[in-house]
Design a protein around this motif. Structure first.
Motif: not given
Ligand SMILES: Nc1nc2c(ncn2[C@@H]2O[C@H](COP(=O)(O)OP(=O)(O)OP(=O)(O)O)[C@@H](O)[C@H]2O)c(=O)[nH]1
Length: 393
Positions: A13-22, A46-52, A185-193
């Motif tokens: 869930g967190k990595v999917v949100e990092a991708l949406c944020e990117y 705890g998720l922010d971007r993925i709707p209910e 930090r690592t989720n952001e790096e992964l999302a950028r790639r």
């Protein structure tokens, strides 16, 4: 390439949100829809971007929203039992726009490592688009159960997806940092790639037209054939002096050649850094079955010569004749290279996981062989036969 993202478990869930944020920050468009699946109500909350409406709690009848507590067999069972709930949400996606599914999960816990392969199998059964996995390997100091879960889940996940992209948490930890401390930090790096890779070809947002576009089929062909893939990345700032109109008009052929020579050298060294630097899953580059090189940046900096030279270099490094390449023109003060190595074979961390999986299997066989030998022995002696059978009735 347009993706439908399905995050399973907390890391998923967190990595999917990092991708949406990117996607939102970079002003690109490659996520058609995104959802999260979990056995723990608190993780979904705890998720922010993925709707209910895109968050699915599975296994409620068994674990009452409290999670499966790193039990990946239970994770797989509840995912199989409640797969229909997940699929009915996928059904609401704009699937006609989707080029591929990406199922994301940490392989150390119970929900993601057990559930992701089960859900990937269901998606492949129902949809014709490829289903890729993104598997996150646990840090080696996270404990035996995490390693064992990852060892068990890894092979199943590889078998159930069209290709498994892998991220190794161990390789990305900074010294002194706990595994969990650096996740943002690592989720952001992964999302950028992943973001640069998958949004290449979806260039409408930035206006420029690529000379050699990376379209969805280039990525699909690189990932075709299955197995395990890893991603390298490098970027550098480009500080070209701004030329006025007069100096641009008075630019000589020598200036042009020098500029292109500089840009070509910059591209070559970027591609080397991306390939030989830190990969999402560290491995031997030689022996990769296929590769894709994406160069992103201002069109003037994406040198044709540099691209061609780098492709030949990648062919020599990987020993593969299937090295694709394309540009991703964008207005930016940076040039970036993303290298996708697909079908990698020489991966120390995967060998280690295979060893753990084989040992765990041998232990199980030994235990069941011992207990069936004991049972046979008991059954041979008449009095013991009573002892052995009585408890059953
Ligand atoms: N890269 C990365 N790894 C994470 C993140 N969160 C957790 N992990 C790793 O993912 C693995 C699994 O953890 P979770 O995703 O929390 O587990 P789960 O799939 O929800 O399973 P249960 O909690 O057992 O139900 C562990 O090895 C963690 O180190 C994250 O945000 N980023």
């Amino acid at each position: 390439m347009k993706l439908a993202l399905i995050g399973v478990g907390q890391a998923g869930g967190k990595v999917v949100e990092a991708l949406c944020e990117y996607e939102a920050k970079a002003g690109v468009d490659f996520v058609v829809d995104a959802m999260a699946v979990n056995t723990a109500r608190a993780d979904l909350a705890g998720l922010d971007r993925i709707p209910e409406s895109r968050r699915v709690l599975i296994g409620q009848a068994r674990v009452k929203g409290h999670g499966v507590g790193a039990d990946n067999e239970l994770g797989a069972e509840v995912a199989a039992e409640d797969a229909d709930e997940v699929l009915s949400v996928v059904d609401q996606f704009r699937t006609h726009e989707v080029d591929a599914f990406l199922v994301v999960a940490g392989l150390g816990g119970g929900t993601g490592s057990g559930g992701a392969p089960v859900l990937a199998r269901e998606l492949r059964r129902l949809y014709t688009e490829p289903v890729y996995g993104l598997g996150i390997l646990p840090g080696q100091d996270e404990g035996g159960i995490y390693t064992l879960n990852a060892a068990r889940s890894f092979k199943t996940f590889v078998d159930e997806v069209d290709n498994l992209l892998v991220f190794d948490n161990d390789a990305w930890r900074q010294s002194g940092e706990s595994v969990s401390g650096g996740f943002d930090r690592t989720n952001e790096e992964l999302a950028r790639r992943l973001g640069v890779l998958f949004s290449a070809g979806e260039t409408n947002a930035r206006g420029a037209v690529a000379e050699s576009v990376v379209d969805a089929s280039e990525i699909i062909n690189t990932l075709a054939g299955g197995g395990v893939s890893t991603i390298g990345f490098a970027s550098t700032a480009v500080n070209r002096p701004k030329r006025g109109l007069l100096s641009r008009l008075s630019k000589t052929a020598d200036d042009e050649t020098r500029d292109d020579g500089e840009a070509a050298n910059r591209v070559s060294s970027l591609v080397r850094r991306a390939t030989l630097g830190r990969l999402t899953l560290p491995c031997e580059v030689a022996g990769s079955e296929r590769a894709l090189l994406v160069l992103a940046g201002p069109p003037a900096e994406i040198s044709r010569r540099g691209m061609e030279r780098s492709r030949r270099w990648l062919e020599a490094e990987t020993g593969s004749m299937e090295v694709r390449g394309g540009d991703y023109p964008m207005k930016s003060g940076h040039v970036a290279a993303v290298v996708l190595l697909a079908g990698v074979t020489d991966v120390p961390r995967v060998k280690e996981l295979q060893r753990v999986a084989i040992e765990a299997q041998r232990d199980m066989h030994e235990k069941s062989a011992t207990s069936s030998a004991k049972l046979q022995e008991l059954l041979r002696s008449g009095s013991a036969e009573q002892d052995a059978l009585e408890p059953l009735f």
